[in-house]
Design a protein around this motif. Structure first.
Motif, PDB file in Angstrom:
ATOM      1  N   ALA A  65      82.975 108.004  32.201  1.00 11.52           N
ATOM      2  CA  ALA A  65      83.070 107.750  33.642  1.00 11.52           C
ATOM      3  C   ALA A  65      82.173 108.641  34.502  1.00 11.52           C
ATOM      4  CB  ALA A  65      84.520 107.891  34.099  1.00 11.52           C
ATOM      5  N   THR A  66      82.162 109.960  34.226  1.00 13.90           N
ATOM      6  CA  THR A  66      81.410 110.854  35.121  1.00 13.90           C
ATOM      7  C   THR A  66      79.913 110.574  35.000  1.00 13.90           C
ATOM      8  OG1 THR A  66      83.147 112.484  34.737  1.00 13.90           O
ATOM      9  CG2 THR A  66      81.182 113.233  35.887  1.00 13.90           C
ATOM     10  N   GLY A  67      79.422 110.514  33.761  1.00 11.83           N
ATOM     11  CA  GLY A  67      77.994 110.263  33.547  1.00 11.83           C
ATOM     12  C   GLY A  67      77.576 108.899  34.089  1.00 11.83           C
ATOM     13  N   ALA A 119      75.157 120.817  34.045  1.00 10.99           N
ATOM     14  CA  ALA A 119      75.695 121.914  33.233  1.00 10.99           C
ATOM     15  C   ALA A 119      76.700 122.732  34.036  1.00 10.99           C
ATOM     16  CB  ALA A 119      74.569 122.786  32.711  1.00 10.99           C
ATOM     17  N   MET A 120      76.185 123.533  34.959  1.00  5.99           N
ATOM     18  CA  MET A 120      77.112 124.392  35.698  1.00  5.99           C
ATOM     19  C   MET A 120      76.566 124.736  37.078  1.00  5.99           C
ATOM     20  SD  MET A 120      76.624 127.936  33.681  1.00  5.99           S
ATOM     21  CE  MET A 120      77.723 128.740  34.841  1.00  5.99           C
ATOM     22  N   GLU A 121      77.339 125.528  37.823  1.00  5.15           N
ATOM     23  CA  GLU A 121      76.953 125.828  39.202  1.00  5.15           C
ATOM     24  C   GLU A 121      75.816 126.867  39.258  1.00  5.15           C
ATOM     25  OE1 GLU A 121      80.088 126.001  38.024  1.00  5.15           O
ATOM     26  OE2 GLU A 121      80.780 128.053  38.225  1.00  5.15           O
ATOM     27  N   GLU A 164      73.508 115.312  41.547  1.00  5.63           N
ATOM     28  CA  GLU A 164      74.271 116.428  40.979  1.00  5.63           C
ATOM     29  C   GLU A 164      75.419 115.957  40.086  1.00  5.63           C
ATOM     30  OE1 GLU A 164      73.662 120.021  44.185  1.00  5.63           O
ATOM     31  OE2 GLU A 164      75.372 118.685  44.516  1.00  5.63           O
ATOM     32  N   GLY A 165      75.213 116.073  38.769  1.00 12.42           N
ATOM     33  CA  GLY A 165      76.289 115.778  37.825  1.00 12.42           C
ATOM     34  C   GLY A 165      77.267 116.936  37.743  1.00 12.42           C
ATOM     35  N   ALA A 166      76.734 118.161  37.758  1.00 18.30           N
ATOM     36  CA  ALA A 166      77.579 119.356  37.725  1.00 18.30           C
ATOM     37  C   ALA A 166      78.207 119.575  39.096  1.00 18.30           C
ATOM     38  CB  ALA A 166      76.731 120.569  37.354  1.00 18.30           C
ATOM     39  N   ASN A 167      79.212 120.418  39.134  1.00 20.39           N
ATOM     40  CA  ASN A 167      79.790 120.852  40.407  1.00 20.39           C
ATOM     41  C   ASN A 167      79.049 122.085  40.889  1.00 20.39           C
ATOM     42  OD1 ASN A 167      82.079 119.043  40.865  1.00 20.39           O
ATOM     43  ND2 ASN A 167      82.887 119.898  38.961  1.00 20.39           N
ATOM     44  N   GLY A 168      78.581 122.029  42.129  1.00 19.27           N
ATOM     45  CA  GLY A 168      77.960 123.208  42.734  1.00 19.27           C
ATOM     46  C   GLY A 168      76.708 123.722  42.077  1.00 19.27           C
ATOM     47  N   GLY A 174      87.111 103.953  29.156  1.00 18.74           N
ATOM     48  CA  GLY A 174      86.017 104.306  30.073  1.00 18.74           C
ATOM     49  C   GLY A 174      86.098 105.699  30.672  1.00 18.74           C
ATOM     50  N   ARG A 175      87.150 106.481  30.387  1.00 24.90           N
ATOM     51  CA  ARG A 175      87.239 107.810  31.014  1.00 24.90           C
ATOM     52  C   ARG A 175      86.155 108.740  30.486  1.00 24.90           C
ATOM     53  NH1 ARG A 175      86.229 111.746  32.931  1.00 24.90           N
ATOM     54  NH2 ARG A 175      87.508 113.353  33.904  1.00 24.90           N
ATOM     55  N   ALA A 176      85.899 108.671  29.171  1.00 23.52           N
ATOM     56  CA  ALA A 176      84.908 109.581  28.588  1.00 23.52           C
ATOM     57  C   ALA A 176      83.534 109.365  29.232  1.00 23.52           C
ATOM     58  CB  ALA A 176      84.826 109.376  27.080  1.00 23.52           C
ATOM     59  N   VAL A 228      66.299 116.697  28.124  1.00 14.85           N
ATOM     60  CA  VAL A 228      67.722 117.063  28.153  1.00 14.85           C
ATOM     61  C   VAL A 228      67.839 118.487  27.602  1.00 14.85           C
ATOM     62  CG1 VAL A 228      68.605 114.693  27.852  1.00 14.85           C
ATOM     63  CG2 VAL A 228      68.222 116.117  25.832  1.00 14.85           C
ATOM     64  N   SER A 229      68.967 119.161  27.915  1.00 17.19           N
ATOM     65  CA  SER A 229      69.138 120.527  27.410  1.00 17.19           C
ATOM     66  C   SER A 229      70.608 120.835  27.187  1.00 17.19           C
ATOM     67  CB  SER A 229      68.571 121.546  28.402  1.00 17.19           C
ATOM     68  OG  SER A 229      69.380 121.601  29.553  1.00 17.19           O
ATOM     69  N   ASP A 230      70.848 121.862  26.380  1.00 12.68           N
ATOM     70  CA  ASP A 230      72.192 122.438  26.334  1.00 12.68           C
ATOM     71  C   ASP A 230      72.042 123.928  26.611  1.00 12.68           C
ATOM     72  OD1 ASP A 230      71.354 123.628  24.014  1.00 12.68           O
ATOM     73  OD2 ASP A 230      72.730 122.543  22.700  1.00 12.68           O
ATOM     74  N   ILE A 231      73.115 124.673  26.373  1.00 11.31           N
ATOM     75  CA  ILE A 231      73.092 126.086  26.773  1.00 11.31           C
ATOM     76  C   ILE A 231      71.955 126.871  26.103  1.00 11.31           C
ATOM     77  CG2 ILE A 231      74.772 126.798  25.001  1.00 11.31           C
ATOM     78  CD1 ILE A 231      75.987 128.623  27.243  1.00 11.31           C
ATOM     79  N   ASP A 232      71.516 126.422  24.931  1.00 13.58           N
ATOM     80  CA  ASP A 232      70.479 127.157  24.202  1.00 13.58           C
ATOM     81  C   ASP A 232      69.053 126.727  24.536  1.00 13.58           C
ATOM     82  OD1 ASP A 232      72.464 128.579  22.798  1.00 13.58           O
ATOM     83  OD2 ASP A 232      72.755 126.856  21.477  1.00 13.58           O
ATOM     84  N   VAL A 256      90.196 121.598  33.732  1.00 12.72           N
ATOM     85  CA  VAL A 256      90.431 122.907  33.130  1.00 12.72           C
ATOM     86  C   VAL A 256      89.168 123.286  32.372  1.00 12.72           C
ATOM     87  CG1 VAL A 256      91.723 124.170  31.375  1.00 12.72           C
ATOM     88  CG2 VAL A 256      92.913 122.566  32.885  1.00 12.72           C
ATOM     89  N   ARG A 257      88.662 124.472  32.667  1.00 16.11           N
ATOM     90  CA  ARG A 257      87.395 124.932  32.095  1.00 16.11           C
ATOM     91  C   ARG A 257      87.633 126.082  31.122  1.00 16.11           C
ATOM     92  NH1 ARG A 257      82.224 126.042  35.900  1.00 16.11           N
ATOM     93  NH2 ARG A 257      82.454 123.802  36.037  1.00 16.11           N
ATOM     94  N   TYR A 258      86.993 126.020  29.962  1.00 16.34           N
ATOM     95  CA  TYR A 258      86.987 127.162  29.038  1.00 16.34           C
ATOM     96  C   TYR A 258      85.562 127.691  29.023  1.00 16.34           C
ATOM     97  CZ  TYR A 258      91.454 125.606  26.909  1.00 16.34           C
ATOM     98  OH  TYR A 258      92.752 125.239  26.670  1.00 16.34           O
ATOM     99  N   PRO A 261      89.947 117.250  31.783  1.00 14.68           N
ATOM    100  CA  PRO A 261      88.922 118.068  31.118  1.00 14.68           C
ATOM    101  C   PRO A 261      87.836 118.536  32.081  1.00 14.68           C
ATOM    102  CG  PRO A 261      89.094 115.858  30.118  1.00 14.68           C
ATOM    103  CD  PRO A 261      89.833 115.817  31.403  1.00 14.68           C
ATOM    104  N   ASP A 262      87.230 119.653  31.732  1.00 12.28           N
ATOM    105  CA  ASP A 262      86.017 120.133  32.417  1.00 12.28           C
ATOM    106  C   ASP A 262      85.192 120.842  31.343  1.00 12.28           C
ATOM    107  OD1 ASP A 262      84.785 120.451  35.248  1.00 12.28           O
ATOM    108  OD2 ASP A 262      84.648 122.477  34.430  1.00 12.28           O
ATOM    109  N   MET A 263      84.254 121.671  31.754  1.00 12.34           N
ATOM    110  CA  MET A 263      83.392 122.346  30.773  1.00 12.34           C
ATOM    111  C   MET A 263      84.209 123.022  29.679  1.00 12.34           C
ATOM    112  SD  MET A 263      80.326 124.281  32.678  1.00 12.34           S
ATOM    113  CE  MET A 263      79.847 125.304  31.311  1.00 12.34           C
ATOM    114  N   TRP A 273      87.608 117.958  48.440  1.00 13.49           N
ATOM    115  CA  TRP A 273      86.654 117.124  49.198  1.00 13.49           C
ATOM    116  C   TRP A 273      86.248 115.887  48.392  1.00 13.49           C
ATOM    117  CZ3 TRP A 273      88.672 119.508  52.659  1.00 13.49           C
ATOM    118  CH2 TRP A 273      88.514 120.845  52.960  1.00 13.49           C
ATOM    119  N   LYS A 274      86.113 116.068  47.076  1.00  8.74           N
ATOM    120  CA  LYS A 274      85.698 114.936  46.237  1.00  8.74           C
ATOM    121  C   LYS A 274      86.752 113.820  46.258  1.00  8.74           C
ATOM    122  CE  LYS A 274      84.065 116.297  42.372  1.00  8.74           C
ATOM    123  NZ  LYS A 274      83.961 116.805  40.991  1.00  8.74           N
ATOM    124  N   CYS A 275      88.006 114.200  46.056  1.00  5.95           N
ATOM    125  CA  CYS A 275      89.083 113.186  46.048  1.00  5.95           C
ATOM    126  C   CYS A 275      89.172 112.500  47.403  1.00  5.95           C
ATOM    127  CB  CYS A 275      90.422 113.826  45.692  1.00  5.95           C
ATOM    128  SG  CYS A 275      90.464 114.431  43.998  1.00  5.95           S
TER     129      CYS A 275
END
Ligand code: NAD
Length: 429
Positions: A201-203, A307-309, A327-331, A197-199, A253-257, A85-87, A157-159, A105-107
């Motif tokens: 896991a993706t990274g 970050a994002m697609e 690719e850590g982000a989707n798309g 380990g879930r937190a 590294v970067s964030d949105i700003d 779920v993304r906000y 969770p998602d973004m 496709w990922k699953c």
């Protein structure tokens, strides 16, 4: 191209490349290499269900504000649907559709018994107080009740969302049915049934896939490998921390700003601490400031968009100075950019493989929740690594057999499995 209107805030969001167009272009490319029944190909192009909700949230000043949310189930062929779920203010139905398809496709690629789903709410979570965020999450969850259950669709969770939002979702669902249902969501805090380990896991999975790719290219000396990472949220920060722990050099590294760069390597625990204190990377001592656009074209051995697609496009792909993209982000990469990257001989480890560590440990969390039997972290990480390396290996074999790039190989592997299952089940009625 898609222009979306943010109903809640009545402002127009800048144009973004359509994620769904990218997802469909990738799909078309993969199915053109497979010998599939045309009815099966047509069926799998379509999301099974799309749900739009408009709902009220009471702001702290007493006003009621309306918000728009979505949940899309792309496929339920392999089992219940699963997805984050993304906000975000970039959320559109089109984006959610694309993300749901990629989840299918990922699953399938990593052999989990799930179909794909995704959800999103059009909101900038930074503009909400904790109380408002809780209200928004609980009401969105209440709207989704007809669509979610541990057997039907399991959010994560998602973004813009994390363990706290999952706790509120779990509690709202549990209060509605009258008993506690931890397996309704994954990515929960550990004290209410989350997995060890879930937190991370993706990274961690991104770095496991990166190492696999490096090994297969005969590169083994970690301290000589430089990594640039766009996005310093759940995926980016855990990827950075694990890479550094293993001896790799994270240079940007970067964030949105915007981002920070030091050719000699950043001290990631110090960056994490700085970020936690200041809520921004800006001003981190001992590093140069870079924009997100500049970060993508920095010289490095491995570039990790997290970050994002739609970040790597035909415009910047010719200027990339990396040997490998994981690719850590989707798309994060458009189809046009894919072609340029392939022509330039840059290896791209695709999202549905590289970031599958998250859904893999989500699957472990769901299994643990259903059985009420919990694993230690060693067991989680051992199984995560086993599944990702097996999936990497299967994808590499597909690449070799068909002479295709890695994204196409991963999609071919995944799509073939769903197609086979669909053929076996048949078309209802
Ligand atoms: P997050 O919200 O924790 O972090 C996102 C990061 O990206 C933040 O640092 C944010 O500042 C930055 N960001 C946001 N918009 C940006 C922009 N326009 N330009 C540059 N940076 C921007 O999100 P996350 O969970 O880390 O997800 C990141 C990506 O990874 C998304 O594409 C998500 O779908 C994907 N993903 C996440 C998971 C997971 O388990 N969380 C699993 C698989 C894939």
């Amino acid at each position: 191209m898609v222009v979306s209107l943010n109903h809640a805030h009545n402002t127009t969001i800048e144009e973004i490349p359509s994620a769904y167009q990218t997802a469909l272009a990738q799909y078309d490319r993969a199915v053109s290499r497979l010998d599939l029944d045309e009815n099966v190909v047509e069926f799998m192009r379509w999301p099974r269900r799309e749900f739009t909700v408009n709902f009220p949230v009471r702001r702290d000043d007493g006003r009621i504000e309306m918000f728009t949310g979505y949940r899309v189930h792309h496929s339920t062929i392999m089992g219940p649907s699963k997805g984050g779920v993304r906000y975000s203010l970039n959320v559109t139905l089109d984006e959610v559709r694309a993300l749901a398809m990629w989840m299918t496709w990922k699953c399938s690629l990593v052999n989990l018994p799930y179909g794909g789903a995704k959800g999103g709410v059009l909101v900038d979570p930074k503009t909400l107080s904790m109380r408002e965020k809780e209200g928004l999450t609980r009401r969105y969850t209440a709207e989704l009740i007809p669509l979610i259950s541990p057997q039907m669709d399991i959010p994560a969770p998602d973004m813009g969302t994390g363990p706290q939002e999952m706790a509120w979702m779990m509690d709202t669902y549990s209060m509605t049915v009258g008993y506690s249902v931890p397996a309704i969501v994954t990515g929960k805090p550990i004290n209410i049934g989350g997995s060890q380990g879930r937190a991370e896991a993706t990274g961690r999975g991104v770095i496991i896939c990166m190492i696999e790719a490096l090994k297969r290219r005969g590169i083994i000396d970690e301290s000589n490998i430089t990594i640039a990472i766009q996005g310093f949220g759940n995926v980016g920060s855990h990827a950075a921390a694990y890479a550094q722990e293993l001896g790799f050099k994270v240079v940007a590294v970067s964030d949105i700003d915007g981002g920070i760069y030091n050719a000699n390597g950043l001290d990631i625990p110090a960056v994490q601490k700085y970020m936690a204190q200041n809520r921004t990377l800006a001003g981190f001592p001992g590093a140069d400031t870079v924009t997100n656009a500049e970060l993508l074209t920095l010289p490095c051995d491995v570039l990790i968009p997290a970050a994002m697609e739609g970040q790597i496009t035909e415009h910047n792909a010719p200027h990339l100075r990396t040997k490998m993209i994981v690719e850590g982000a989707n798309g994060p990469t458009t189809t046009e950019a894919d072609d340029i990257i392939n022509d330039r001989g840059i290896l791209l480890v695709p999202d549905i493989l590289a970031n599958a560590g998250g859904v893999t440990v989500s699957y472990f969390e769901w299994v643990q929740g259903m059985q009420e039997f919990f694993w230690d972290i060693e067991e989680v990480f051992r199984n995560l690594e086993r599944i990702l390396i097996r999936s990497y290996d299967g994808t590499a074999q597909m690449m070799e057999k068909h002479g295709v790039d890695m994204r196409t190989a991963a999609q071919m592997t995944a799509i073939q499995r769903v197609a086979d299952a669909l053929q076996t089940r048949g078309f209802y009625p």
